[in-house]
Design a protein around this motif. Structure first.
Motif, PDB file in Angstrom:
ATOM      1  N   HIS A 365       0.831  -1.206   0.000  1.00  0.00           N
ATOM      2  CA  HIS A 365       0.000   0.000   0.000  1.00  0.00           C
ATOM      3  C   HIS A 365       0.859   1.247   0.000  1.00  0.00           C
ATOM      4  O   HIS A 365       2.021   1.224   0.400  1.00  0.00           O
ATOM      5  N   ASP A 375       5.826   2.352   7.662  1.00  0.00           N
ATOM      6  CA  ASP A 375       4.503   1.912   7.211  1.00  0.00           C
ATOM      7  C   ASP A 375       3.859   2.959   6.336  1.00  0.00           C
ATOM      8  O   ASP A 375       3.319   3.941   6.846  1.00  0.00           O
ATOM      9  N   PRO A 376       3.899   2.799   5.017  1.00  0.00           N
ATOM     10  CA  PRO A 376       4.311   1.641   4.241  1.00  0.00           C
ATOM     11  C   PRO A 376       5.529   1.888   3.358  1.00  0.00           C
ATOM     12  O   PRO A 376       5.863   1.058   2.528  1.00  0.00           O
ATOM     13  N   GLU A 412      -5.228   1.568   2.388  1.00  0.00           N
ATOM     14  CA  GLU A 412      -5.103   0.379   3.243  1.00  0.00           C
ATOM     15  C   GLU A 412      -5.349   0.757   4.685  1.00  0.00           C
ATOM     16  O   GLU A 412      -5.962   0.026   5.462  1.00  0.00           O
ATOM     17  N   GLU A 413      -4.852   1.936   5.049  1.00  0.00           N
ATOM     18  CA  GLU A 413      -4.914   2.357   6.447  1.00  0.00           C
ATOM     19  C   GLU A 413      -6.347   2.607   6.911  1.00  0.00           C
ATOM     20  O   GLU A 413      -6.609   2.628   8.099  1.00  0.00           O
ATOM     21  N   ASP A 441       3.823  -5.071   3.340  1.00  0.00           N
ATOM     22  CA  ASP A 441       3.295  -3.815   3.870  1.00  0.00           C
ATOM     23  C   ASP A 441       4.521  -3.000   4.286  1.00  0.00           C
ATOM     24  O   ASP A 441       5.056  -2.223   3.513  1.00  0.00           O
TER      25      ASP A 441
HETATM   26 ZN   LIG Z   1       0.756  -0.572   6.480  1.00  0.00          ZN
END
Ligand SMILES: [Zn+2]
Length: 743
Positions: A365, A375-376, A412-413, A441
């Motif tokens: 993502h 992240d990410p 995605e989050e 991820d």
């Molecule tokens: Zn993530």
């Protein structure tokens, strides 16, 4: 009767190519992972394996830590949450990079999604003293990015809007047992504001929100206690990897454990013109106000409480007396913008030379809560080095036999949204064509593991049928300390399983797959095999502003070499799945793993006295036997080069069907979107095997449990039949073909 070699060799002039590549590599450091030339590879004939090794040798020369650092610097230059202008620019940027790298059919898939972003949020203590929460993170001179005015304030995605003044009750981790304890002490949270902490063991903040909502709380405040990810663990940012006083863990609180994706299009894609249900009917939307806090903002609330003392194990690491209740009142105002916003999935492919309709999917993502250092964007940097290397192979004539598809997911989050919408949009095609999905991820998140070992923990999550090929690939790679990835992995797993005895290989891959990333739609909804890869370390700045490039360069992966170990492994798995003569699935391993799931459940929930598990276990043994026999036949016929290309492809397609047979169209009880009989996630995001059976057994609902056992038996029988059939087909094909020609 030779399978892949000749066909692949047609497009690939190895001798001419080597000096060319050597030339381009002259100025570069030697590759992190020099090739391993040992012979066999699961799923390949000897000649196919030799060719594959040469392709991998070329591949492994390309990914470079320095390039990963450059990608990472670019990706993390600005905050890029879903629906932000910057995240949309990055979609165009990645599309351009993929075109330049030689990927084909680069397209932007747009979805119109019910989004959630803060318009105005404030929190004030009004009694016993006044305190206005900052809801912001402190800048540091050492890291100029922390002065970026475009970093958001504290918020939680999909909180409801509203305004309330109420008393604060401390509810520990906000899990159901915490409210039980409060009840036993005569404390109700109805109409009050619960203050809870991010917790260890982890439970997803959305589960905490749902629990608070069920308890009738007016709002939930969730803060990061230093006991979990702050000074108790070690040095804090900017001097160390742990979270400083003002760090805020943003996040969404969507109930995507019920159904992920756009909450207003449950089960179908949010393409232009799609029907959206009213937000009030969306099962995955919270009905509670919620806000995340740094401990800087939580401390004044905690230290002004004067009621009942909290039990010992509810205490965090702040120098205050933790109390459950007492005279603290706050005024909370949350105004969220919930307009429909465009999310963009970037998609590209390298068309397969022989089986363009078999897809190996790779994805990561793009959206981040702030800069997304770990992240990410660590995963995105690893992905861009992976795609550069795979693109270069294709440009140089080493086109994979099956198609490689790559995606940069969005949102995605928020609710695993981009991958879910994309999976729903192309569901019919994916059910037929998708060989496997490999998700990364975050790729690197710490210089050392959480207990201080010099190497971060390596994790591979996958369905058991793919476990042997992942273990095999790990033998070919080294980590920056010079140790084999395989050895590092064994140490991680031995520590996790708390055993000093050497771990058997089959226990290396974690086959207990929860939710919480983009593999979910492919595994749980579409019944396709999935793999997830990551290095994981001392990481105290998750979803905060401090998760940025500075953090990664100083602490996370200073040389960006772990980023490249992930690119390398990701590539080996992709290339092997794309080029294998026969797809390297091992269903004997899968059957043994299902037996573990059943036995483990029986052990924990005492199923056997209530539901007879013996027929199920005996069917699992039959599946295992059919898997072993098929494995032996495939290994033998590959080694002897006895399988024609058509027979091999028919076999591969039969093997692809196995995962689909775990699906039940009606879904698991209460959560129809989750259709996999073996896998779902708990409401906490934790892994949940045999979900229908497990949830029924835990409730003591033996009638439903019996029905679920019946469904498992049917699916297992179906797959046993399928494997026997596949074996018989190979036997027939070998018997009917001429003996192999002598050279
Ligand atoms: Zn993530």
């Amino acid at each position: 009767m030779i399978t892949g070699f000749k066909l692949r060799a047609a497009g690939f002039v190895l001798v001419a190519l080597l000096p060319l590549l050597a030339g381009t590599q002259a100025s570069k450091q030697p590759p992190l992972n020099p090739p391993d030339k040992s012979a066999s590879i699961l799923g390949f004939t000897p000649s196919g394996a030799a060719m594959e090794r040469r392709i991998e040798e070329e591949f492994l020369q390309i990914p470079s830590p320095e390039r990963a650092r450059e990608w990472h610097r670019y990706l993390t230059a600005e905050p890029h949450p879903a629906a932000s202008a910057r995240n949309n620019e990055l979609a165009d940027y990645i599309a351009d990079q993929w075109r330049q790298q030689g990927w084909e059919d680069v397209v932007l898939r747009k979805y119109e999604v019910l989004h959630s972003a803060p318009r105005e949020i404030s929190l004030e203590m009004v009694a016993p003293v006044q305190y206005k929460a900052t809801l912001r993170e402190e800048p540091y001179e050492a890291d100029p990015d922390t002065k970026n005015p475009r970093v958001s304030q504290a918020y939680l995605g999909y909180s409801t809007s509203g305004e309330v003044t109420a008393e604060v009750v401390y509810a520990h981790s906000g899990n159901p047992e915490d409210y039980d304890l409060l009840r036993r002490k005569g404390i109700s949270v109805k109409g009050k504001i619960v203050l809870v902490r991010y917790s260890n063991p982890y439970s997803y903040r959305g589960f905490k929100a749902l629990t608070a909502e069920r308890e009738g709380a007016a709002a939930m405040l969730v803060y990061s206690d230093p006991a979990e990810d702050g000074y108790t663990r070690g040095k804090v940012f900017p001097d160390g990897p742990w979270g400083p006083e003002s760090h805020i863990q943003r996040g969404a609180i969507t109930y995507d454990f019920i159904v992920p994706g756009d909450p207003t299009t449950p089960g179908w894609a949010s393409v232009a013109g799609a029907k959206h249900i009213p937000a009030a009917e969306a099962r995955s939307l919270p009905k509670i106000m919620a806000l995340s806090l740094s401990w800087h903002d939580a401390k004044p609330l905690l230290e002004n409480m004067n009621g009942l003392k909290a039990p010992k194990n509810w205490k965090g690491a702040l120098p205050v007396q933790y109390r459950l209740t007492g005279s603290v009142k706050v005024h909370l105002k949350i105004d969220m913008d919930t307009s429909i916003q465009p999310y963009t999935v970037v998609e590209a492919r390298i068309r397969g030379s022989e089986f363009p309709d078999d897809w190996v999917l790779l994805g990561n993502h793009r959206d981040a809560w702030a800069f997304g250092g770990v992240d990410p964007s660590s995963g995105t940097a690893s992905m861009l080095e992976l795609s550069r290397a795979l693109g270069e192979l294709a440009k140089n004539g080493m086109r994979p036999r099956r198609t490689l598809v790559i995606c940069s997911w969005d949102g995605e989050e928020y609710a695993l949204t981009g991958s879910t919408e994309w999976g729903e949009q192309f569901g019919d095609e994916l059910r037929k064509k998708l060989v496997a999905y490999i998700n990364v991820d975050s790729s690197a998140s710490g210089p050392a593991n959480r207990t201080g070992n010099a190497v971060p923990d390596f994790h591979a999550d996958a369905v058991a049928s793919l476990a042997p090929m992942i273990v095999e690939a790990s033998h070919s790679l080294k980590v920056p300390t010079g140790e084999a990835l395989y050895d590092v992995w064994r140490k991680t797993r031995a520590q996790e399983e708390k055993t000093k005895a050497p771990l058997v290989e089959t226990r290396l891959v974690n086959t207990r797959i929860g939710s919480g990333s983009d593999h979910t739609v492919f595994l749980n909804h579409l019944g396709r095999p999935t793999v997830g890869l990551e290095f994981d370390g001392q990481y105290g700045v998750y979803h905060s502003m401090y998760d940025d490039h500075f953090w990664m360069e100083r602490f996370g992966d200073p040389g960006f070499k772990y980023h490249i170990v992930i690119s390398d492994l990701w590539g080996l798995l992709a290339l092997r799945l794309a080029n294998a003569d026969v797809l390297p699935f091992d269903f004997a391993a899968y059957a043994a793993n299902i037996r573990d799931f059943v036995k483990d459940l029986d052990h924990k929930s005492k199923v056997q006295p209530n539901v007879d598990l013996r027929p199920l276990l005996s069917k699992i043994s039959e599946l295992e036997k059919a898997g072993q026999e098929l494995n032996a036949t495939i290994t033998g016929s590959l080694a002897a080069n006895k399988l024609g290309p058509e027979a091999a492809e028919t076999l591969s397609r039969q093997l692809m069907q196995v995962e689909s047979n775990w699906l039940i169209p009606e879904g698991i009880p209460g959560r129809p979107w989750f259709q996999h009989l073996l896998y779902a996630a708990r409401y906490t995001y934790a892994h949940l095997e045999l979900p229908g059976l497990t949830e029924a057994a835990e409730k003591g609902d033996w009638k439903t449990a019996q029905a679920q056992v019946g469904l498992l038996e049917v699916a297992i029988e179906k797959n046993t039949e399928l494997l026997r059939h596949a074996k018989a087909d190979i036997d027939t094909s070998i018997a009917s073909s001429a003996p192999p020609r002598q050279p």
